[in-house]
Design a protein around this motif. Structure first.
Motif, mmCIF file in Angstrom:
data_model
loop_
_atom_site.group_PDB
_atom_site.id
_atom_site.type_symbol
_atom_site.label_atom_id
_atom_site.label_comp_id
_atom_site.label_asym_id
_atom_site.label_seq_id
_atom_site.Cartn_x
_atom_site.Cartn_y
_atom_site.Cartn_z
ATOM 1 N N SER A 29 -21.257 -8.304 2.937
ATOM 2 C CA SER A 29 -20.571 -9.138 1.948
ATOM 3 C C SER A 29 -21.587 -9.967 1.169
ATOM 4 N N LEU A 30 -22.856 -9.898 1.555
ATOM 5 C CA LEU A 30 -23.926 -10.607 0.863
ATOM 6 C C LEU A 30 -24.985 -9.627 0.405
ATOM 7 N N ARG A 31 -25.778 -10.054 -0.574
ATOM 8 C CA ARG A 31 -26.960 -9.315 -0.977
ATOM 9 C C ARG A 31 -28.102 -9.894 -0.163
ATOM 10 N N GLY A 32 -28.847 -9.066 0.517
ATOM 11 C CA GLY A 32 -29.935 -9.573 1.343
ATOM 12 C C GLY A 32 -30.421 -8.532 2.322
ATOM 13 N N GLY A 89 -22.361 -12.657 6.991
ATOM 14 C CA GLY A 89 -22.768 -11.853 5.849
ATOM 15 C C GLY A 89 -22.244 -10.433 5.869
ATOM 16 N N THR A 90 -21.357 -10.123 6.836
ATOM 17 C CA THR A 90 -20.764 -8.796 6.918
ATOM 18 C C THR A 90 -19.287 -8.930 7.262
ATOM 19 N N TYR A 91 -18.562 -7.838 7.106
ATOM 20 C CA TYR A 91 -17.181 -7.810 7.590
ATOM 21 C C TYR A 91 -16.880 -6.418 8.100
ATOM 22 N N GLY A 92 -15.967 -6.343 9.042
ATOM 23 C CA GLY A 92 -15.551 -5.065 9.589
ATOM 24 C C GLY A 92 -14.302 -4.599 8.889
ATOM 25 N N VAL A 146 -26.282 -10.087 7.743
ATOM 26 C CA VAL A 146 -27.068 -10.028 6.511
ATOM 27 C C VAL A 146 -27.530 -11.440 6.186
ATOM 28 N N VAL A 147 -28.836 -11.586 6.008
ATOM 29 C CA VAL A 147 -29.406 -12.874 5.631
ATOM 30 C C VAL A 147 -29.879 -12.753 4.198
ATOM 31 N N GLY A 148 -29.563 -13.743 3.400
ATOM 32 C CA GLY A 148 -30.153 -13.668 2.093
ATOM 33 C C GLY A 148 -29.312 -14.246 1.006
ATOM 34 N N GLY A 149 -29.262 -13.503 -0.002
ATOM 35 C CA GLY A 149 -28.968 -13.954 -1.345
ATOM 36 C C GLY A 149 -27.561 -14.415 -1.597
ATOM 37 N N SER A 156 -34.100 -2.902 9.678
ATOM 38 C CA SER A 156 -33.862 -4.002 8.765
ATOM 39 C C SER A 156 -33.985 -3.423 7.363
ATOM 40 N N SER A 157 -32.989 -3.631 6.526
ATOM 41 C CA SER A 157 -33.020 -3.022 5.208
ATOM 42 C C SER A 157 -32.328 -3.913 4.190
ATOM 43 N N PHE A 158 -32.692 -3.747 2.921
ATOM 44 C CA PHE A 158 -32.079 -4.508 1.839
ATOM 45 C C PHE A 158 -30.729 -3.887 1.502
ATOM 46 N N VAL A 159 -29.709 -4.714 1.401
ATOM 47 C CA VAL A 159 -28.359 -4.226 1.124
ATOM 48 C C VAL A 159 -27.723 -5.066 0.021
ATOM 49 N N VAL A 160 -26.679 -4.505 -0.559
ATOM 50 C CA VAL A 160 -25.892 -5.209 -1.571
ATOM 51 C C VAL A 160 -24.442 -5.284 -1.086
ATOM 52 N N PRO A 161 -23.658 -6.226 -1.627
ATOM 53 C CA PRO A 161 -22.257 -6.348 -1.189
ATOM 54 C C PRO A 161 -21.504 -5.033 -1.349
ATOM 55 N N GLY A 162 -20.717 -4.696 -0.343
ATOM 56 C CA GLY A 162 -19.940 -3.467 -0.366
ATOM 57 C C GLY A 162 -20.646 -2.303 0.285
ATOM 58 N N GLU A 163 -21.936 -2.436 0.554
ATOM 59 C CA GLU A 163 -22.692 -1.353 1.175
ATOM 60 C C GLU A 163 -22.391 -1.298 2.668
ATOM 61 N N VAL A 164 -22.173 -0.095 3.180
ATOM 62 C CA VAL A 164 -21.946 0.077 4.619
ATOM 63 C C VAL A 164 -23.284 -0.133 5.330
ATOM 64 N N VAL A 165 -23.321 -1.105 6.254
ATOM 65 C CA VAL A 165 -24.573 -1.389 6.956
ATOM 66 C C VAL A 165 -24.592 -0.814 8.361
#
Length: 170
Positions: A39-42, A26-29, A53-56, A5-14
């Motif tokens: 696609s979300l910050r969280g 909160g993500t897209y392929g 992605v859950v969050g912001g 589980s990690s903090f991510v920002v939009p555009g970041e590869v998760v």
């Protein structure tokens, strides 16, 4: 790659695969690779092979009617994919993608069914376009039918001395 589980920002590869993971809320392929992108910050997590992605805050939403500058990244016969590089609010720092379909190339009433977009555009070219639609994954439908839309002509060595360099064509 797996992750807890990690903090991510939009555009970041998760997630970069393995391919049994799927993109959840909160993500897209990306169709071109097994990457899953936030696609979300969280906080990004995986549960039963679903990456989410859950969050912001969501990606900045560009309203229908917003003029944009896009760089052509892929051209097919029926549509072109653009990376939106600038909006009225300035240069975008997130990977916003837009699709220009051949029926949105020209104003209403022009029959575009036989057009081949590979004859009109090439990769790397900059286009001025207008947002005509958006889906839940911040993918934008673009049109070049508005007056002033179309290829951005970058002029070199033609600016007069009283003009600021770099302001033409935007």
């Amino acid at each position: 790659g797996s992750m807890m589980s990690s903090f991510v920002v939009p555009g970041e590869v998760v997630s970069t695969g393995p391919e049994e993971c799927v993109a959840g809320p909160g993500t897209y392929g990306t169709s071109s690779s097994p990457k899953i992108v936030a696609s979300l910050r969280g906080t990004a997590s995986v549960h039963e092979k679903v990456v989410y992605v859950v969050g912001g805050t969501a990606l900045p939403q560009l309203a229908v009617g917003t003029p944009v500058i896009g760089r052509v990244v892929r051209v097919g016969r029926q549509q072109a994919t653009l990376e939106i590089v600038a909006t009225p609010r300035g240069v975008t720092d997130l990977p916003l993608r837009g699709t220009l379909r051949r029926e949105d190339l020209f104003p209403q009433g022009v029959d575009a069914t036989l057009l081949d977009l590979t004859h009109f555009f090439k990769g790397g070219e900059l286009l001025r376009a207008t947002v005509v639609g958006v889906d839940d994954y911040a993918r934008y439908g673009l049109s070049t039918a508005e007056p002033g839309d179309g290829p951005v002509l970058l002029t070199r060595a033609t600016t007069r001395t009283n003009e600021q360099p770099g302001t033409t064509g935007v």
